[in-house]
Design a protein around this motif. Structure first.
Motif, PDB file in Angstrom:
ATOM      1  N   LEU B  31     -11.519  18.828   3.977  1.00 17.66           N
ATOM      2  CA  LEU B  31     -12.220  19.588   5.017  1.00 17.66           C
ATOM      3  C   LEU B  31     -13.479  20.258   4.473  1.00 17.66           C
ATOM      4  O   LEU B  31     -14.487  20.365   5.172  1.00 17.66           O
ATOM      5  CB  LEU B  31     -11.288  20.641   5.617  1.00 17.66           C
ATOM      6  CG  LEU B  31     -10.440  20.157   6.785  1.00 17.66           C
ATOM      7  CD1 LEU B  31      -9.500  21.256   7.244  1.00 17.66           C
ATOM      8  CD2 LEU B  31     -11.330  19.728   7.962  1.00 17.66           C
ATOM      9  N   ALA B  34     -16.059  17.624   4.375  1.00 22.54           N
ATOM     10  CA  ALA B  34     -16.532  17.357   5.745  1.00 22.54           C
ATOM     11  C   ALA B  34     -17.428  18.502   6.222  1.00 22.54           C
ATOM     12  O   ALA B  34     -18.487  18.267   6.831  1.00 22.54           O
ATOM     13  CB  ALA B  34     -15.342  17.185   6.682  1.00 22.54           C
ATOM     14  N   GLY B  35     -17.006  19.727   5.947  1.00 19.35           N
ATOM     15  CA  GLY B  35     -17.766  20.905   6.363  1.00 19.35           C
ATOM     16  C   GLY B  35     -19.143  20.922   5.724  1.00 19.35           C
ATOM     17  O   GLY B  35     -20.160  21.156   6.393  1.00 19.35           O
ATOM     18  N   VAL B 202     -19.244  24.172  15.480  1.00 16.17           N
ATOM     19  CA  VAL B 202     -18.283  23.207  14.908  1.00 16.17           C
ATOM     20  C   VAL B 202     -18.331  23.213  13.376  1.00 16.17           C
ATOM     21  O   VAL B 202     -17.296  23.372  12.721  1.00 16.17           O
ATOM     22  CB  VAL B 202     -18.494  21.796  15.509  1.00 16.17           C
ATOM     23  CG1 VAL B 202     -17.663  20.761  14.776  1.00 16.17           C
ATOM     24  CG2 VAL B 202     -18.158  21.795  16.992  1.00 16.17           C
ATOM     25  N   PRO B 203     -19.545  23.075  12.756  1.00 14.56           N
ATOM     26  CA  PRO B 203     -19.573  23.157  11.283  1.00 14.56           C
ATOM     27  C   PRO B 203     -19.032  24.487  10.753  1.00 14.56           C
ATOM     28  O   PRO B 203     -18.346  24.519   9.730  1.00 14.56           O
ATOM     29  CB  PRO B 203     -21.059  23.017  10.941  1.00 14.56           C
ATOM     30  CG  PRO B 203     -21.682  22.390  12.118  1.00 14.56           C
ATOM     31  CD  PRO B 203     -20.880  22.769  13.302  1.00 14.56           C
ATOM     32  N   VAL B 206     -15.238  24.344  10.909  1.00 10.82           N
ATOM     33  CA  VAL B 206     -14.710  23.430   9.877  1.00 10.82           C
ATOM     34  C   VAL B 206     -14.768  24.118   8.509  1.00 10.82           C
ATOM     35  O   VAL B 206     -13.807  24.074   7.731  1.00 10.82           O
ATOM     36  CB  VAL B 206     -15.490  22.090   9.854  1.00 10.82           C
ATOM     37  CG1 VAL B 206     -15.056  21.229   8.676  1.00 10.82           C
ATOM     38  CG2 VAL B 206     -15.285  21.326  11.151  1.00 10.82           C
ATOM     39  N   SER B 210     -11.580  25.177   6.195  1.00 13.13           N
ATOM     40  CA  SER B 210     -11.492  24.686   4.813  1.00 13.13           C
ATOM     41  C   SER B 210     -11.391  25.857   3.828  1.00 13.13           C
ATOM     42  O   SER B 210     -10.599  25.816   2.889  1.00 13.13           O
ATOM     43  CB  SER B 210     -12.669  23.783   4.471  1.00 13.13           C
ATOM     44  OG  SER B 210     -13.849  24.525   4.338  1.00 13.13           O
TER      45      SER B 210
END
Lengths: 52, 248
Positions: B31, B34-35, B202-203, B206, B210
């Motif tokens: 995560l 991804a973040g 959203v970021p 995330v 994480s």
């Protein structure tokens, strides 16, 4: 990143450093305690050894 | 309750946490990757702040985790004082350095964000000052853990300090509403919904999840090490007693 690249880069670098430090500290501390416990058990010390 | 009692057994906890830790750590790493991808390659620059808004994606999760770990410590402190459970002591002790580290990250990144946006690294405004007080409380708790050698006595003393310090948690959270501060008011957890656009929200979420998983993995690892440390301490005392008995 423009004129503020220094502030952005330093923020991320310091955060990475602190989190890496936490992870490293956790790994080293765990190894030290595991080794100490193994050495004590190898010398025959256990909670049951108090009775005997 | 029976499940909580099962988990509260240190041996059972070691077994369960040993199985859980690689998964939590792995998920946290995935995560986080991804973040960071979303932050650096997808999220737009802010129309006013430009790219400096990227600092938000680490500053805000660090602030949330500072409060989150304090709440873990406060809940564990109740477990220590009310139920006198050793695992609650262990949880408190393992949470303190993690909470302190995230508070430090929050303050430093806030300061580095403040300079280009506000023109100053520091302002004695209510949010910043209450967050600094939070760091000082964390450091006081860490110092108290080191000052008292006997773990059970240390846990009780730290529990009282932790619960007294918990007064600062709502002050940090609501400082931006109660006082006229330079720091902006809440923009995610609001009654009328988040005021951040989804391309940034959203970021941010995330990264927050994480960071939370990284924190929880460190907490689990810290608890496991603390249990081992207590076993080492007990066995060291037993060995000393045995050597004394042999010498006598």
């Amino acid at each position: 990143m423009g004129t503020h690249a220094f502030f952005i880069t330093l923020s991320y670098a310091l955060t990475a450093l602190v989190i890496a430090g936490l992870i490293l500290r956790a790994v080293i501390d765990h190894r030290l305690q595991t080794r100490a416990l193994t050495e004590l058990e190898a010398r025959g010390v256990s909670r049951r050894s108090r009775r005997g | 309750m029976p499940m909580i009692r099962d988990l509260a057994n240190p041996t059972r906890f070691m077994s369960l946490s040993g199985a859980l830790l690689p998964w939590v750590g792995g998920l946290a790493a995935l995560l986080l990757a991804a973040g960071l991808y979303l932050v650096w390659f997808v999220a737009p620059a802010d129309y006013q702040q430009g790219e400096t808004v990227k600092i938000m994606y680490i500053h805000v999760p660090a602030a949330w985790l500072s409060l989150f770990f304090y709440m873990i410590m406060a809940t564990s402190a109740l477990g220590t004082l009310v139920w006198r459970h050793s695992l609650a002591d262990v949880s408190q002790k393992a949470a303190a350095p993690i909470g302190a580290a995230f508070t430090f990250i929050c303050l430093v990144t806030g300061s580095l964000w403040g300079k280009p946006m506000w023109g100053t690294y520091w302002q004695w405004d209510a949010r910043l000052t209450s967050m600094l007080v939070m760091l000082l409380i964390y450091l006081g708790i860490l110092a108290l853990w080191r000052a008292i050698e006997e773990p059970n006595r240390a846990a009780r003393a730290v529990s009282i300090l932790t619960l007294v310090g918990a007064v600062n948690v709502p002050i940090v959270k609501f400082s931006v509403d109660w006082w006229n501060t330079l720091h902006q008011p809440a923009s995610v957890f609001r009654i009328d919904g988040p005021t951040i656009h989804s391309s940034m929200l959203v970021p941010l979420l995330v990264m927050a999840v994480s960071f939370t998983l990284v924190g929880l993995a460190l907490h689990l690892a810290g608890m496991r090490t603390e249990i081992l440390r207590r076993r080492v301490r007990t066995l060291t005392i037993l060995e000393a007693e045995r050597l004394d008995a042999q010498a006598a």
